[in-house]
Design an enzyme around this catalytic site. Sequence first.
Site: not given
Length: 339
Positions: A14, A16, A194, A197, A275-276
Amino acid sequence: MEGFIRALPKIELHLHIEGTLKPEMMLELAKRNQVSIPYQTIADVRAAYAFSDLSAFYALYSLGVSVLKTEQDFYDLTWAYIERCKEEHVLHTEISFDPQLHTRRGVAFGTVVNGISRALQEGCSTLEITSRLIMCFQRDLSQEEALETLQQAMPYKDSIIAVGLDSSEPGNPPDKFAQVFEKARQAGFLTVAHAGEDGPVDNIWHVLEQLQVARIDHGVRCSDDEKLVEHLVSKRIPLTVCPLSNVRLGVFSAMNEHNIADLLERGVCVTINSDDPAFFDGYMIDNFMAVANAFKLSKKDMANFSSNAIEASFLTSDEKAALRTRLQHYLDLNFRPII
């Protein structure tokens, strides 16, 4: 524990790629492409990265994306992440990208995919890091736009293994995208989404039933429904959890309130991801360490996150077996009896 985690073979599912844009690269690409941004120094950009809510994050994210213009930009962005994978012993990564962030501002679909794919291929050939590419639709946009994006992806099917669904959940229910996910499955793409969340637990049920996804990105609200947790355990449906992201965006107020350790103990196929990472102050080692420190988990517990990620990956059976062998070799070295 820190030494164990640093060298532990890891698999990231996961991530991005747009969320790996560091302040230094944002300024560099803005200058290269003559894009005006409201920051003059790296310190200015870093200060902006100290956002306090989801809306501020999305605003900064969009600004960062605006500096990505050419195939070389996407290559450089991806290559910097792949180099970080090498440093952190990430052996395999499944990278998401958001083509609509780029095509809506005039960047060709092929420019994005070709730049990312070239870096991934080089990462495999020179650094022995394997990868897969996931194309995400933005749930805050229309299904019609998603269908158009799916059509744009067809010439690049060999480079993209799955489609996903990201961005803010409220007001954007999964059934809004049922048709495009059906078409994607018919075209041979795997599916993720997603859910659970910043949206309710029902969204997790809906992406499983309406979008027929193979795994859930985030999914932490599953704890609100005991029947769902039991379903996830019995069906071995993976959750790609992003601990530091969850805390930074207020899904949990502190790491010790996160449910990831409980989900692991209950037998959910839960994994750790970043994630980011440029925006959430942490790549894979940081996320692993945050979880280990918050819950005093054992080394074997932490290794289970890697084992789960191998299982949850979109690799072939042989590729998974090879990763399991490498993980087991590492564990054998660390748990060898002292004579």
